[in-house]
Design an enzyme around this catalytic site. Sequence first.
Site, PDB file in Angstrom:
ATOM      1  N   CYS A 128       0.780  -1.243   0.000  1.00 34.30           N
ATOM      2  CA  CYS A 128       0.000   0.000   0.000  1.00 34.30           C
ATOM      3  C   CYS A 128       0.809   1.289   0.000  1.00 34.30           C
ATOM      4  O   CYS A 128       0.372   2.259  -0.624  1.00 34.30           O
ATOM      5  CB  CYS A 128      -1.071  -0.016   1.079  1.00 34.30           C
ATOM      6  SG  CYS A 128      -0.509  -0.441   2.707  1.00 34.30           S
ATOM      7  N   ARG A 163      15.640   2.444   0.641  1.00 38.17           N
ATOM      8  CA  ARG A 163      15.529   1.203  -0.140  1.00 38.17           C
ATOM      9  C   ARG A 163      15.073   0.064   0.759  1.00 38.17           C
ATOM     10  O   ARG A 163      15.599  -1.049   0.677  1.00 38.17           O
ATOM     11  CB  ARG A 163      16.825   0.865  -0.870  1.00 38.17           C
ATOM     12  CG  ARG A 163      16.551  -0.042  -2.090  1.00 38.17           C
ATOM     13  CD  ARG A 163      17.818  -0.560  -2.770  1.00 38.17           C
ATOM     14  NE  ARG A 163      18.708   0.491  -3.170  1.00 38.17           N
ATOM     15  CZ  ARG A 163      20.011   0.494  -2.850  1.00 38.17           C
ATOM     16  NH1 ARG A 163      20.550  -0.490  -2.144  1.00 38.17           N
ATOM     17  NH2 ARG A 163      20.776   1.487  -3.232  1.00 38.17           N
ATOM     18  N   SER A 164      14.096   0.345   1.638  1.00 41.72           N
ATOM     19  CA  SER A 164      13.589  -0.734   2.490  1.00 41.72           C
ATOM     20  C   SER A 164      12.780  -1.704   1.632  1.00 41.72           C
ATOM     21  O   SER A 164      12.265  -1.339   0.562  1.00 41.72           O
ATOM     22  CB  SER A 164      12.722  -0.165   3.618  1.00 41.72           C
ATOM     23  OG  SER A 164      11.552   0.418   3.109  1.00 41.72           O
ATOM     24  N   ASP A 186      20.270   4.177  -0.598  1.00 47.39           N
ATOM     25  CA  ASP A 186      20.172   3.794   0.809  1.00 47.39           C
ATOM     26  C   ASP A 186      21.432   4.262   1.508  1.00 47.39           C
ATOM     27  O   ASP A 186      22.248   4.985   0.928  1.00 47.39           O
ATOM     28  CB  ASP A 186      19.836   2.303   0.998  1.00 47.39           C
ATOM     29  CG  ASP A 186      21.029   1.401   0.896  1.00 47.39           C
ATOM     30  OD1 ASP A 186      22.115   1.875   0.500  1.00 47.39           O
ATOM     31  OD2 ASP A 186      20.885   0.206   1.210  1.00 47.39           O
ATOM     32  N   ILE A 187      21.594   3.849   2.750  1.00 51.58           N
ATOM     33  CA  ILE A 187      22.693   4.403   3.536  1.00 51.58           C
ATOM     34  C   ILE A 187      24.054   3.985   2.975  1.00 51.58           C
ATOM     35  O   ILE A 187      25.047   4.682   3.169  1.00 51.58           O
ATOM     36  CB  ILE A 187      22.501   4.037   5.018  1.00 51.58           C
ATOM     37  CG1 ILE A 187      23.318   4.935   5.916  1.00 51.58           C
ATOM     38  CG2 ILE A 187      22.742   2.567   5.286  1.00 51.58           C
ATOM     39  CD1 ILE A 187      22.616   5.305   7.181  1.00 51.58           C
TER      40      ILE A 187
HETATM   41  P1  NAD Z   1      13.551   1.316   7.191  1.00 49.25           P
HETATM   42  O1  NAD Z   1      14.308   1.649   8.439  1.00 49.25           O
HETATM   43  O2  NAD Z   1      13.260  -0.095   6.880  1.00 49.25           O
HETATM   44  O3  NAD Z   1      14.366   1.865   5.928  1.00 49.25           O
HETATM   45  C1  NAD Z   1      15.004   3.109   5.924  1.00 49.25           C
HETATM   46  C2  NAD Z   1      15.743   3.287   4.598  1.00 49.25           C
HETATM   47  O4  NAD Z   1      16.350   4.569   4.606  1.00 49.25           O
HETATM   48  C3  NAD Z   1      16.840   2.270   4.341  1.00 49.25           C
HETATM   49  O5  NAD Z   1      16.889   1.937   2.978  1.00 49.25           O
HETATM   50  C4  NAD Z   1      18.105   3.040   4.748  1.00 49.25           C
HETATM   51  O6  NAD Z   1      19.289   2.571   4.119  1.00 49.25           O
HETATM   52  C5  NAD Z   1      17.735   4.429   4.290  1.00 49.25           C
HETATM   53  N1  NAD Z   1      18.503   5.453   4.972  1.00 49.25           N
HETATM   54  C6  NAD Z   1      18.605   5.648   6.313  1.00 49.25           C
HETATM   55  N2  NAD Z   1      19.424   6.696   6.550  1.00 49.25           N
HETATM   56  C7  NAD Z   1      19.831   7.148   5.352  1.00 49.25           C
HETATM   57  C8  NAD Z   1      20.679   8.203   4.940  1.00 49.25           C
HETATM   58  N3  NAD Z   1      21.282   9.008   5.802  1.00 49.25           N
HETATM   59  N4  NAD Z   1      20.871   8.392   3.615  1.00 49.25           N
HETATM   60  C9  NAD Z   1      20.268   7.600   2.710  1.00 49.25           C
HETATM   61  N5  NAD Z   1      19.450   6.593   3.037  1.00 49.25           N
HETATM   62  C10 NAD Z   1      19.236   6.365   4.347  1.00 49.25           C
HETATM   63  O7  NAD Z   1      12.248   2.221   7.226  1.00 49.25           O
HETATM   64  P2  NAD Z   1      10.834   2.135   6.388  1.00 49.25           P
HETATM   65  O8  NAD Z   1       9.937   1.116   6.897  1.00 49.25           O
HETATM   66  O9  NAD Z   1      11.111   2.165   4.930  1.00 49.25           O
HETATM   67  O10 NAD Z   1      10.177   3.517   6.828  1.00 49.25           O
HETATM   68  C11 NAD Z   1      10.814   4.736   6.540  1.00 49.25           C
HETATM   69  C12 NAD Z   1       9.948   5.886   7.009  1.00 49.25           C
HETATM   70  O11 NAD Z   1       8.736   5.896   6.280  1.00 49.25           O
HETATM   71  C13 NAD Z   1       9.561   5.810   8.480  1.00 49.25           C
HETATM   72  O12 NAD Z   1       9.576   7.121   9.017  1.00 49.25           O
HETATM   73  C14 NAD Z   1       8.148   5.262   8.451  1.00 49.25           C
HETATM   74  O13 NAD Z   1       7.381   5.687   9.566  1.00 49.25           O
HETATM   75  C15 NAD Z   1       7.629   5.880   7.178  1.00 49.25           C
HETATM   76  N6  NAD Z   1       6.548   5.125   6.534  1.00 49.25           N
HETATM   77  C16 NAD Z   1       5.481   5.847   6.110  1.00 49.25           C
HETATM   78  C17 NAD Z   1       4.423   5.216   5.498  1.00 49.25           C
HETATM   79  C18 NAD Z   1       3.278   6.056   5.024  1.00 49.25           C
HETATM   80  O14 NAD Z   1       2.355   5.557   4.434  1.00 49.25           O
HETATM   81  N7  NAD Z   1       3.318   7.335   5.231  1.00 49.25           N
HETATM   82  C19 NAD Z   1       4.440   3.841   5.327  1.00 49.25           C
HETATM   83  C20 NAD Z   1       5.558   3.106   5.724  1.00 49.25           C
HETATM   84  C21 NAD Z   1       6.627   3.785   6.323  1.00 49.25           C
END
Ligand code: NAD
Length: 291
Positions: A128, A163-164, A186-187
Site C-alpha cells: 500500500c 531502499r527498504s 540507501d545508507i
Molecule cells: P527502514 O528503516 O526499513 O528503511 C530506511 C531506509 O532509509 C533504508 O533503505 C536506509 O538505508 C535508508 N537510509 C537511512 N538513513 C539514510 C541516509 N542518511 N541516507 C540515505 N538513506 C538512508 O524504514 P521504512 O519502513 O522504509 O520507513 C521509513 C519511514 O517511512 C519511516 O519514518 C516510516 O514511519 C515511514 N513510513 C510511512 C508510510 C506512510 O504511508 N506514510 C508507510 C511506511 C513507512
Amino acid sequence: MSCKTVLSKEISSSFREELKATIKSRGIKPKLVGFLANQDPSAVKYAESTSKTCEETGVVFELRKCNREELEDQIVEANEDDNIHGIMVYYPVFGDHVEGLCHKYIYNMYHNVRFLDREETKKCIIPCTPLAIVKVLEFIGVYNPVLPYGNRLHGRVITIINRSEIVGRPLAALLANDGGKVFSVDINSIQEFHRGTGLKLKKHEVRDTNLKLEEIVPISDVVITGVPTPSYKLPTALLRDGVIVINFSAFKNFEDNVREKASIYVPAVGKVTIAMLERNLLRLFDYKSQD
Ligand code: NAD
C-alpha cells in the site's frame, strides 16, 4: 515563491468517497485485522488513523495487540479465518521488517506482471505505501496520460532516498517498470532501476552506480524521501529549480526552505496509504468470494 503544497487528504478524498459508495451500494462488510506488536509511536498513530478511516468508509477493522513472539501464530490463525479478508502488520517487528505480501504478488511486482489471470480481470495486489506514492504521482501529473499505460514515466528521472523492502525497493521497481529512470539511495549505495534506452526492456533491471547523491539529486525531476530519522535533511541547494518533492517518512526530510525551489511539495502520504490499504482489502474480498 510559487510552490504548491498538496496534502494527502486532498489526494485521498476521491478514493475514500469511492470506497464508501462501493461498500454501501454492495452491502458488503469487508474485514481488516491489524496486528500491533510494538510500542512504536508512528505505528500506533498509523493504527489509529486506519481505524478512523475504516469506520468512515464502512470497513470492519479490528486491532489485535500481541507480543512479538505470538505474532506469527496469530497471523496464521487470521489467514485461515474466512471472515477476515485482509491482514495488516504494523512495523517494525523484531527491529526489522517481514515482507508484507505473499510470494506470488512480490514475484509479479518485480517481474512487471500486472494481472493474476490471462483474461486480465484480476489485478495484482501491490503493497500500500508504494502504491500510494504511485497514486500521488498520478494525481500531481508526473505520470503522462498521453503515453500508453505502462510507459507513462518515460523520460522522468526520479530519486528515492530509502531502499527498504517494504517501501523504497518495491517503489523503485514499480516506477522503473512504468518507464522512469530511478535512482534508489540507501545508507550504503546508489542503484539505478531502468528499462533501458527507449524502454527496450519489458521489465526493469538494476545496476549499481558510483554516482553520488550530489550528482543525482540535481538531475532529478522528482525526489522522494523516506529516511526514518528526525535529523536527516536533504539540502535544498542540491535540488533543481521546479523539482517535485514528496516525503513519506514520519519525519520531515526536507529543509524548511524547500518550497523556494520545488514546484510541488507533498509533505506526507499517510492518508493515501490507508485508502490504498482499503482498496487492496476490497480486491482481496472479491478474490476470496470468487474462489
Ligand atoms: P527502514 O528503516 O526499513 O528503511 C530506511 C531506509 O532509509 C533504508 O533503505 C536506509 O538505508 C535508508 N537510509 C537511512 N538513513 C539514510 C541516509 N542518511 N541516507 C540515505 N538513506 C538512508 O524504514 P521504512 O519502513 O522504509 O520507513 C521509513 C519511514 O517511512 C519511516 O519514518 C516510516 O514511519 C515511514 N513510513 C510511512 C508510510 C506512510 O504511508 N506514510 C508507510 C511506511 C513507512
